[in-house]
Design an enzyme around this catalytic site. Structure first.
Site, mmCIF file in Angstrom:
data_model
loop_
_atom_site.group_PDB
_atom_site.id
_atom_site.type_symbol
_atom_site.label_atom_id
_atom_site.label_comp_id
_atom_site.label_asym_id
_atom_site.label_seq_id
_atom_site.Cartn_x
_atom_site.Cartn_y
_atom_site.Cartn_z
ATOM 1 N N LYS A 35 -60.720 -23.295 90.415
ATOM 2 C CA LYS A 35 -61.618 -23.067 89.264
ATOM 3 C C LYS A 35 -60.730 -22.885 88.038
ATOM 4 O O LYS A 35 -60.162 -21.829 87.813
ATOM 5 C CB LYS A 35 -62.452 -21.810 89.528
ATOM 6 C CG LYS A 35 -63.767 -21.716 88.795
ATOM 7 C CD LYS A 35 -63.698 -21.724 87.283
ATOM 8 C CE LYS A 35 -63.222 -20.420 86.683
ATOM 9 N NZ LYS A 35 -63.093 -20.512 85.197
ATOM 10 N N SER A 87 -56.200 -12.282 82.737
ATOM 11 C CA SER A 87 -56.043 -10.963 82.121
ATOM 12 C C SER A 87 -56.136 -9.859 83.182
ATOM 13 O O SER A 87 -56.739 -10.054 84.246
ATOM 14 C CB SER A 87 -57.143 -10.764 81.083
ATOM 15 O OG SER A 87 -58.407 -10.807 81.738
ATOM 16 N N CYS A 107 -47.544 -14.884 79.419
ATOM 17 C CA CYS A 107 -47.490 -13.549 80.030
ATOM 18 C C CYS A 107 -46.052 -13.053 80.064
ATOM 19 O O CYS A 107 -45.809 -11.906 80.410
ATOM 20 C CB CYS A 107 -48.089 -13.582 81.424
ATOM 21 S SG CYS A 107 -47.155 -14.623 82.536
ATOM 22 N N GLU A 140 -62.407 -22.453 81.689
ATOM 23 C CA GLU A 140 -63.391 -23.303 81.011
ATOM 24 C C GLU A 140 -62.910 -23.670 79.609
ATOM 25 O O GLU A 140 -63.455 -24.581 78.975
ATOM 26 C CB GLU A 140 -64.773 -22.628 80.965
ATOM 27 C CG GLU A 140 -64.852 -21.326 80.180
ATOM 28 C CD GLU A 140 -64.430 -20.097 80.983
ATOM 29 O OE1 GLU A 140 -63.472 -20.191 81.774
ATOM 30 O OE2 GLU A 140 -65.048 -19.032 80.785
ATOM 31 N N GLU A 150 -51.822 -5.717 75.046
ATOM 32 C CA GLU A 150 -51.381 -7.117 75.027
ATOM 33 C C GLU A 150 -52.051 -7.805 73.836
ATOM 34 O O GLU A 150 -53.279 -7.857 73.756
ATOM 35 C CB GLU A 150 -51.801 -7.808 76.330
ATOM 36 C CG GLU A 150 -51.388 -9.262 76.376
ATOM 37 C CD GLU A 150 -51.707 -9.937 77.706
ATOM 38 O OE1 GLU A 150 -52.804 -9.722 78.262
ATOM 39 O OE2 GLU A 150 -50.848 -10.710 78.175
ATOM 40 N N PHE A 180 -56.161 -19.981 80.602
ATOM 41 C CA PHE A 180 -56.094 -21.089 79.628
ATOM 42 C C PHE A 180 -54.671 -21.442 79.205
ATOM 43 O O PHE A 180 -54.438 -22.520 78.675
ATOM 44 C CB PHE A 180 -56.920 -20.736 78.372
ATOM 45 C CG PHE A 180 -56.226 -19.785 77.425
ATOM 46 C CD1 PHE A 180 -55.242 -20.235 76.546
ATOM 47 C CD2 PHE A 180 -56.527 -18.429 77.419
ATOM 48 C CE1 PHE A 180 -54.586 -19.361 75.683
ATOM 49 C CE2 PHE A 180 -55.876 -17.552 76.562
ATOM 50 C CZ PHE A 180 -54.898 -18.020 75.701
HETATM 51 P P1 NAD Z 1 -59.078 -14.470 81.535
HETATM 52 O O1 NAD Z 1 -58.871 -13.293 82.429
HETATM 53 O O2 NAD Z 1 -60.030 -14.333 80.414
HETATM 54 O O3 NAD Z 1 -59.576 -15.739 82.383
HETATM 55 C C1 NAD Z 1 -58.920 -16.129 83.565
HETATM 56 C C2 NAD Z 1 -59.940 -16.801 84.495
HETATM 57 O O4 NAD Z 1 -60.942 -15.847 84.829
HETATM 58 C C3 NAD Z 1 -60.639 -17.986 83.858
HETATM 59 O O5 NAD Z 1 -60.734 -19.008 84.816
HETATM 60 C C4 NAD Z 1 -62.006 -17.429 83.460
HETATM 61 O O6 NAD Z 1 -63.022 -18.386 83.554
HETATM 62 C C5 NAD Z 1 -62.246 -16.324 84.475
HETATM 63 N N1 NAD Z 1 -62.998 -15.173 83.927
HETATM 64 C C6 NAD Z 1 -63.015 -14.732 82.641
HETATM 65 N N2 NAD Z 1 -63.764 -13.617 82.543
HETATM 66 C C7 NAD Z 1 -64.221 -13.338 83.787
HETATM 67 C C8 NAD Z 1 -65.039 -12.293 84.334
HETATM 68 N N3 NAD Z 1 -65.521 -11.321 83.578
HETATM 69 N N4 NAD Z 1 -65.284 -12.313 85.661
HETATM 70 C C9 NAD Z 1 -64.782 -13.292 86.448
HETATM 71 N N5 NAD Z 1 -64.010 -14.310 85.975
HETATM 72 C C10 NAD Z 1 -63.728 -14.328 84.669
HETATM 73 O O7 NAD Z 1 -57.621 -14.911 81.032
HETATM 74 P P2 NAD Z 1 -57.259 -16.015 79.946
HETATM 75 O O8 NAD Z 1 -57.673 -15.520 78.603
HETATM 76 O O9 NAD Z 1 -57.710 -17.344 80.394
HETATM 77 O O10 NAD Z 1 -55.662 -16.012 80.053
HETATM 78 C C11 NAD Z 1 -54.843 -15.122 79.347
HETATM 79 C C12 NAD Z 1 -54.446 -13.946 80.201
HETATM 80 O O11 NAD Z 1 -53.810 -14.399 81.384
HETATM 81 C C13 NAD Z 1 -53.421 -13.034 79.510
HETATM 82 O O12 NAD Z 1 -53.776 -11.706 79.766
HETATM 83 C C14 NAD Z 1 -52.114 -13.391 80.188
HETATM 84 O O13 NAD Z 1 -51.134 -12.372 80.177
HETATM 85 C C15 NAD Z 1 -52.588 -13.675 81.578
HETATM 86 N N6 NAD Z 1 -51.639 -14.477 82.334
HETATM 87 C C16 NAD Z 1 -50.905 -13.847 83.281
HETATM 88 C C17 NAD Z 1 -49.962 -14.538 83.996
HETATM 89 C C18 NAD Z 1 -49.122 -13.846 85.033
HETATM 90 O O14 NAD Z 1 -48.384 -14.513 85.715
HETATM 91 N N7 NAD Z 1 -49.193 -12.538 85.184
HETATM 92 C C19 NAD Z 1 -49.763 -15.912 83.752
HETATM 93 C C20 NAD Z 1 -50.557 -16.538 82.787
HETATM 94 C C21 NAD Z 1 -51.492 -15.804 82.078
#
Ligand code: NAD
Length: 484
Positions: free
Chosen positions: A173, A226, A281, A176, A375, A149
């Site tokens: 994808k 994450s 991140c 959401e 985090e 997000f």
């Molecule tokens: P998230 O892991 O909750 O969601 C990421 C994606 O995974 C979304 O598209 C979501 O729909 C999907 N998703 C969520 N739960 C899932 C599950 N149980 N099984 C399969 N798919 C699932 O992450 P977020 O809250 O959208 O973003 C924040 C996180 O992203 C933070 O931890 C941040 O550090 C990380 N991030 C990392 C980088 C990097 O380059 N390392 C860059 C941006 C964000």
């Protein structure tokens, strides 16, 4: 609603999903602005089929022709910069200037992709008389891209220009929580002349991500989000023998030495921990204060007090995130940490239902506390005191993550020590957010990244292509030896 319901984008057209829908909120004021569907597996099949059909003509088009579309796409990002930034601001909650920076970065990413013909011209060598070896790069096929997000425009553009210019077709994808920018990206790609089916969008959550990992028609999966989900996606998609790269969460340490430049350090640390409401991140999350740095902490608190929600600080993504972040602060306080600047119970006039957390600085945090290890993903800085740089490195190294680490000092020797000993993929010296610019690749170590190569920059070329090695001999008179 401010925006119409969100649709999938398959074969060059928006297609209404049959899945049930979730509300999409504007985090700035808590209003419902749209709805997003939880697509069904059959709808994913249609997206993959469309990408597979498009793959043949797209992958055989010369790369110099493919980049022409991305030159136009880059111009469209610039032409629509205001509207794209506004959309990011509304669906994500960041400030307008942060949203502009995101669009500018998307342009830079696209410029890099446009330089691809210069970077992938291949290798050729006469290996023995009359015998030549050459290497050519081929696209992998249909690739998937799953995004978080926090950067609704930039993170998709980490993958789209590079993967597509290199001849792949894609099913994306988006999160959401922020599905709107992805739809505009799809429209701009089409306007730039991208053939139908090369880029497809499928909306949804966990179930559709799992279906992507399992789908036999998808050759590679990239994921940003994450660590918990990055691990799940990595394990699931590699078990189906796909090429996978998943980027996870972070806990970035800024090591501050007493000789650090006062103003530069205070403003850099404050900007790093509070930019995008701490939802980066690359955000500073823990400051390791080495020796006597009280003067820097004082100045840093002054800077933090000048960060005002609704002005130069955006909202966090959801009410749930606000509650989570504030509970970290309260727990640290209960465990004996000292709140120097308190961002709890933050309200913005006229946006009382927005999800705001003010900039927060917490001193006397002990390394074993949850706020020092996990985090937080909010505008919160935990300060841990140590006596020397070796102890600072021990704390940094004990984190399971490894995205970024920075050192603030005037000493070249101390900076070199941190560069060499920090266990992180991206290091800053007197820089709070050490994001590498193109053509340098972005990517962390340890539990901040699973898989090899990177999604952006030079290293991305390895991820998005496969090599073909050809050996030729045309002259029958060529001498035959052990290797020919
Ligand atoms: P998230 O892991 O909750 O969601 C990421 C994606 O995974 C979304 O598209 C979501 O729909 C999907 N998703 C969520 N739960 C899932 C599950 N149980 N099984 C399969 N798919 C699932 O992450 P977020 O809250 O959208 O973003 C924040 C996180 O992203 C933070 O931890 C941040 O550090 C990380 N991030 C990392 C980088 C990097 O380059 N390392 C860059 C941006 C964000």
């Amino acid at each position: 609603m401010l925006y119409p319901e969100v649709h999938n984008f398959i074969g060059g057209s928006f297609v209404k999903s049959e899945g049930k829908v979730l509300d999409v909120y504007c985090p700035l004021n808590g209003e419902i602005i749209s709805t997003v569907p939880l697509s069904k597996a059959s709808e994913l099949n249609a997206a993959v089929d469309s990408a597979r059909i498009a793959f043949g003509p797209w992958s055989t088009m010369p790369v110099k022709e493919r980049v022409q579309i991305f030159f136009r796409y880059r111009q469209l990002l610039e032409k629509n910069r205001n509207e794209l930034a506004e959309l990011v601001k509304i669906e994500n909650g960041k400030t307008l200037s942060e949203a502009f920076a995101e669009i500018d970065k998307s342009m830079e990413l696209t410029e890099f992709a446009c330089s691809m013909p210069q970077l992938i011209s291949g290798e050729l060598l006469e290996v023995s008389k009359g015998v030549e070896c050459r290497i050519d790069r081929y696209p992998i096929g249909v690739v998937a891209c799953i995004t978080p997000f926090n950067f609704p425009n930039m993170v998709p553009n980490w993958t789209i220009p590079n993967a597509l210019v290199l001849g792949n077709t894609m099913v994306m994808k988006p999160s959401e929580q922020v599905p709107l920018s992805a739809g505009r990206i799809a429209e701009l790609l089409k306007e730039a002349g991208l053939p139908d089916g090369v880029f497809n969008l499928i909306h949804g959550g966990k179930e559709i991500v799992e279906a992507i990992c399992e789908h036999p028609g998808i050759e590679a999966v990239s994921f940003v989000g994450s660590t918990k989900v990055a691990k799940l996606v990595y394990i699931r998609a590699t078990s189906k023998l796909k090429r996978v790269l998943t980027l996870g969460g972070a806990k970035n340490h800024l090591i501050v030495l007493p000789d650090a430049h006062l103003q530069m350090t205070a403003s850099n640390v404050a900007a790093s921990m509070s930019g995008c409401a701490g939802q980066r991140c690359m955000a500073a999350s823990a400051m390791v204060a080495v020796g006597k740095v009280d003067h820097i902490i004082e100045k840093l608190c002054d800077e933090a007090r000048n960060i005002v929600a609704g002005k130069n600080l955006g909202s966090v993504i959801s009410q749930e995130a606000k509650v989570r972040i504030e509970s970290y602060i309260t727990e640290a306080e209960e465990q004996g940490a000292k709140i120097l600047v308190d961002g709890r119970n933050c309200k913005v006039e006229g946006c009382e239902n927005g999800y705001y957390v003010g900039a927060t600085v917490i001193d006397n945090v002990r390394p074993e506390m949850r706020i020092a290890r996990e985090e937080v993903f909010g505008p919160v800085l935990a300060i841990i005191h140590v006596d020397n740089i070796e102890q600072a490195i021990t704390i940094e190294n004990s984190s399971p993550y490894g995205n970024a680490a920075s050192v603030f000092t005037q000493s070249g020797g101390a900076a070199k020590y941190v560069i060499e000993h920090a266990s992180a993929g991206m290091i800053g010296v007197n820089i709070g957010v050490p994001v590498p610019r193109e053509p340098f690749s972005f990517g962390g170590w340890n539990e901040s990244k699973f898989g090899v190569c990177d999604l952006t920059g030079n290293s991305s070329i390895e991820f998005w292509t496969k090599l073909k090695k050809t050996t030729t001999k045309w002259n029958p008179e060529s001498k035959v030896n052990w290797m020919s």
